[in-house]
Write an enzyme that holds these catalytic residues in place. Structure first.
Site, PDB file in Angstrom:
ATOM      1  N   SER A  46       0.949  -1.292  -0.021  1.00  0.00           N
ATOM      2  CA  SER A  46       0.045   0.012  -0.057  1.00  0.00           C
ATOM      3  C   SER A  46       1.108   1.253   0.034  1.00  0.00           C
ATOM      4  CB  SER A  46      -0.931   0.015   1.172  1.00  0.00           C
ATOM      5  OG  SER A  46      -0.170  -0.188   2.507  1.00  0.00           O
ATOM      6  N   ASP A  63       5.560  -6.885   2.241  1.00  0.00           N
ATOM      7  CA  ASP A  63       4.841  -7.281   1.131  1.00  0.00           C
ATOM      8  C   ASP A  63       5.844  -7.812  -0.056  1.00  0.00           C
ATOM      9  OD1 ASP A  63       2.366  -7.769   1.634  1.00  0.00           O
ATOM     10  OD2 ASP A  63       1.521  -5.783   1.406  1.00  0.00           O
ATOM     11  N   GLU A  74      -8.978  -9.900   3.774  1.00  0.00           N
ATOM     12  CA  GLU A  74      -9.344  -8.476   3.519  1.00  0.00           C
ATOM     13  C   GLU A  74     -10.810  -8.589   2.701  1.00  0.00           C
ATOM     14  OE1 GLU A  74      -6.417  -6.408   1.501  1.00  0.00           O
ATOM     15  OE2 GLU A  74      -7.614  -4.596   1.082  1.00  0.00           O
TER      16      GLU A  74
HETATM   17  O1  KIV Z   1      -0.541  -3.380   1.573  1.00  0.00           O
HETATM   18  C1  KIV Z   1      -1.015  -3.558   2.733  1.00  0.00           C
HETATM   19  O2  KIV Z   1      -1.148  -2.637   3.420  1.00  0.00           O
HETATM   20  C2  KIV Z   1      -1.898  -4.481   2.975  1.00  0.00           C
HETATM   21  C3  KIV Z   1      -2.935  -4.444   4.102  1.00  0.00           C
HETATM   22  C4  KIV Z   1      -4.154  -3.840   3.510  1.00  0.00           C
HETATM   23  C5  KIV Z   1      -3.215  -5.783   4.720  1.00  0.00           C
HETATM   24  O3  KIV Z   1      -1.682  -5.528   2.576  1.00  0.00           O
END
Ligand code: KIV
Length: 267
Positions: free
Chosen positions: A48, A86, A185
């Site tokens: 994100s 991520d 999610e």
């Molecule tokens: O990238 C992110 O912030 C996420 C959350 C929404 C879980 O994957």
């Protein structure tokens, strides 16, 4: 006293003991340090960052190098929280070798404690290969923003029986493979409850209701830095856009009027 570090095992114990897990995103040193000192259990360096840090419409454009930059900044601010990063779009979907190389880069170049990736059965080979290298993996099911162009919208996922069935199967596969947790999610709360009860690994929800083992929110949403994003699942704990705007407007006024700096504020 040095606070006890949170590990993936701590999260398993928290689930077993019925203690809810708190998770928040962070992308830089200063906020990561604040959240760590506030006592957050898990910091997610989410892709994100593509939206809230870089201003892109989706999470797709962010690169592995950019994620590594954010994650290494976060790690320097953290002494207690577990830090998960991520794997960005395009860094693990081609094949399991590429996925492993990307995960190893994150672990080696940032010092993070694990990685998160989106998908179930489709990415299982990659999940297993990363786990086999000793890297903790967290899954992410339901609304998976890296597939936004396949879904078409950011609406609630798995409301239909078939999609709910696949989600439950994917969660079971992630658990069997050895993932230490899974993010769900934007899915119905009762479906998330079923998954959380059926699995021994922690289920962290975002827009997935109160029965999950923990919750995650994007820091900019929780702190009310953005005014535009107000989905039903979001609780804004602050409305930071207001005091920040007021403070900067006051600063501009003070500079223009020569009120700042004063005699006490100069050398
Ligand atoms: O990238 C992110 O912030 C996420 C959350 C929404 C879980 O994957």
């Amino acid at each position: 006293m040095v606070p006890k570090k949170i590990t993936t095992h701590s999260l398993q114990n928290m689930k077993a003991n019925g203690e809810k897990i708190s998770m928040i995103t962070a992308y830089d040193f200063s906020f990561a340090r604040l959240f760590d000192q506030a006592g957050i259990d898990v910091i997610l360096v989410g892709d994100s960052a593509s939206n809230v840090m870089a201003g892109h419409e989706t999470t797709l454009p962010i690169t592995l190098d950019q994620m590594i930059y954010h994650a290494s900044s976060v790690i320097r601010g953290v002494s207690r929280s577990l830090v998960i990063v991520d794997l960005p779009f395009g860094s693990y979907q081609s094949n399991s070798k590429e996925a492993l190389i990307s995960a190893i880069r994150i672990m080696k170049e940032t010092g993070a404690h694990g990685v998160k990736l989106e998908g179930g059965e489709e990415v299982m080979e990659s999940v297993k290969r990363i786990l086999a290298a000793g890297v903790p993996v967290m899954g992410h099911l339901g609304l998976t923003p890296q597939s936004i162009y396949k879904f078409g919208t950011y609406t609630v996922r798995a409301k239909e029986e078939m999609e709910a069935k696949k989600l439950k199967m994917d969660a079971a596969l992630l658990e069997q493979a050895g993932c230490f947790g899974v993010v769900l999610e934007k899915i119905p709360a009762l479906l998330a409850k079923e998954v959380a009860e059926a699995t021994s690994i922690p289920v962290i929800g975002i827009g997935a209701g109160k029965y999950c083992d923990g919750q995650v929110l994007v820091m900019h949403d929780l702190l009310g830095i953005n005014t535009e994003f107000k989905p039903r699942f979001l609780r804004q704990y602050l409305k930071l856009h207001e005091p920040i705007t007021q403070a900067v407007q006051q600063y501009i006024k003070d500079v223009k009027s020569n009120d700042f700096p004063s005699e006490q504020e100069q050398y």
